[in-house]
Motif scaffolding. Structure first.
Motif, PDB file in Angstrom:
ATOM      1  N   ASP A  29      -9.021  -2.632  -4.254  1.00 14.86           N
ATOM      2  CA  ASP A  29     -10.299  -3.336  -4.386  1.00 14.86           C
ATOM      3  C   ASP A  29     -10.734  -3.752  -2.985  1.00 14.86           C
ATOM      4  OD1 ASP A  29     -12.419  -5.083  -4.778  1.00 14.86           O
ATOM      5  OD2 ASP A  29     -11.573  -5.929  -6.615  1.00 14.86           O
ATOM      6  N   PRO A  30     -11.798  -3.154  -2.431  1.00 17.32           N
ATOM      7  CA  PRO A  30     -12.211  -3.476  -1.056  1.00 17.32           C
ATOM      8  C   PRO A  30     -12.514  -4.951  -0.829  1.00 17.32           C
ATOM      9  CG  PRO A  30     -13.371  -1.533  -1.871  1.00 17.32           C
ATOM     10  CD  PRO A  30     -12.676  -2.144  -3.046  1.00 17.32           C
ATOM     11  N   THR A  46      -8.957  -7.179   0.247  1.00 19.64           N
ATOM     12  CA  THR A  46      -8.027  -6.643   1.249  1.00 19.64           C
ATOM     13  C   THR A  46      -7.588  -7.686   2.278  1.00 19.64           C
ATOM     14  OG1 THR A  46      -9.908  -5.870   2.556  1.00 19.64           O
ATOM     15  CG2 THR A  46      -8.897  -4.285   1.025  1.00 19.64           C
ATOM     16  N   ARG A  90       0.817  -1.212   0.000  1.00 16.54           N
ATOM     17  CA  ARG A  90       0.000   0.000   0.000  1.00 16.54           C
ATOM     18  C   ARG A  90       0.852   1.264   0.000  1.00 16.54           C
ATOM     19  NH1 ARG A  90      -2.240   0.698   4.675  1.00 16.54           N
ATOM     20  NH2 ARG A  90      -0.966  -0.906   5.686  1.00 16.54           N
TER      21      ARG A  90
END
Length: 305
Positions: A107-108, A111, A65
């Protein structure tokens, strides 16, 4: 979707390189700048002087991230690598520049990075035992499961790709929920013996001294700072002579900040003989050796993670 300042994004290539600035890159760096980021070709194309060019800050692994700080129209993005602590530079993480096409939006649904690559280097395939889609995936990379293993292969979600990709199930382990022992971290680092030294490197394609330490503990979910002087602050000093395999040696010249780090590989011997595993700038590779006199002269401490 176009990236925007303040947005969280993730790395979509196997290994992305973090640069001091877009203007700092050299012609030899082209393989590391493409949308596929061929790090193996980049490293093999450099001579011994180019391996230690100070245009490189660090590297980021697939799925890592970042926070986007700025986006330039020429395709470069300024980011903060939030999984690589660098308190003296930015309290959020390590700042630098990446080509924008090596990043993608989060992309939720993907995760849950509950799988970790344990193979030193592996590849992601289109189907079980099918064609290679993404080579060069490095140990310590976290991936989101996309279903159960099948015939020894495991599907995973990969940033920037709609369909799951596959890799050998034996190359994956569950993400650690407990802290590793020093010996476990050392064992990961030992698998990188003879890997070429690359300034800012953070994988088995090429690595530097603090990158070796960061990656060995990162494989187990421990977030150590990226740079050696910060790693000294984040670890516990020991009385010299009390160090054991898996502890850390730090080196500095008189009146200067810490410039080098190694991982202890043996209990100190007679006459304070010491051994360590380290990415050696001088020899341009990862070596395990008895500390030579010039190293002992700059040894300033032993620490424990």
């Amino acid at each position: 979707m176009e990236l925007q300042p303040g947005q969280t994004a993730v790395v979509r290539v196997a290994v992305a390189t973090l640069w001091t600035s877009p203007e700092a890159v050299r012609s030899v760096d082209r393989p590391a700048l493409t949308a596929s980021a061929d790090i193996s070709a980049w490293v093999s194309g450099m001579d011994t002087d180019q391996l230690v060019g100070d245009c490189v800050l660090s590297q980021l692994l697939l799925g890592e991230r970042v926070i986007v700080s700025a986006v330039r129209p020429d395709g470069w993005t300024q980011v903060v690598a939030v999984e690589q602590p660098a308190a003296k530079l930015d309290p959020r993480g390590y700042p630098g520049w990446l080509p924008a096409d090596q990043l993608t939006t989060v992309d939720p649904a993907h995760t849950d990075q509950s799988l970790v690559v344990d193979a030193t280097v592996t590849a992601l395939h289109a189907t079980p035992d099918g064609s290679v889609v993404l080579p060069g995936v490095a140990v310590g990379t976290r991936l989101a499961p996309a279903g159960p293993a099948r015939d020894g292969w495991r599907p995973v979600h990969v940033p920037g790709r709609d369909a799951p990709l596959w890799l050998p199930d034996a190359h994956l382990v569950p993400a650690s929920v407990t802290s590793p022992t020093a010996e476990q971290a050392l064992a990961v680092a030992q698998r990188l013996l003879d890997v070429v030294y690359v300034w800012g490197g953070l994988s088995a394609h090429g690595i530097d001294c603090s990158g070796l330490v960061h990656l060995a503990w990162r494989r187990f979910g421990v977030s150590l700072p990226r740079d050696a002087d910060d790693q000294a602050v984040a670890t516990t000093p020991l009385t010299m002579g009390a160090e054991r395999p898996g502890d850390l040696y730090f080196f500095a010249r008189p009146g200067r900040k810490i410039h080098h780090i190694g991982i202890v590989t043996a209990v100190p011997g007679e006459g304070d003989e010491r051994r360590m595993l380290h990415a050696c700038y001088r020899r341009r590779r990862v070596v395990e050796e008895r500390l030579p006199a010039e190293r002992t002269a700059t040894l300033v401490g032993a620490h424990r993670v």
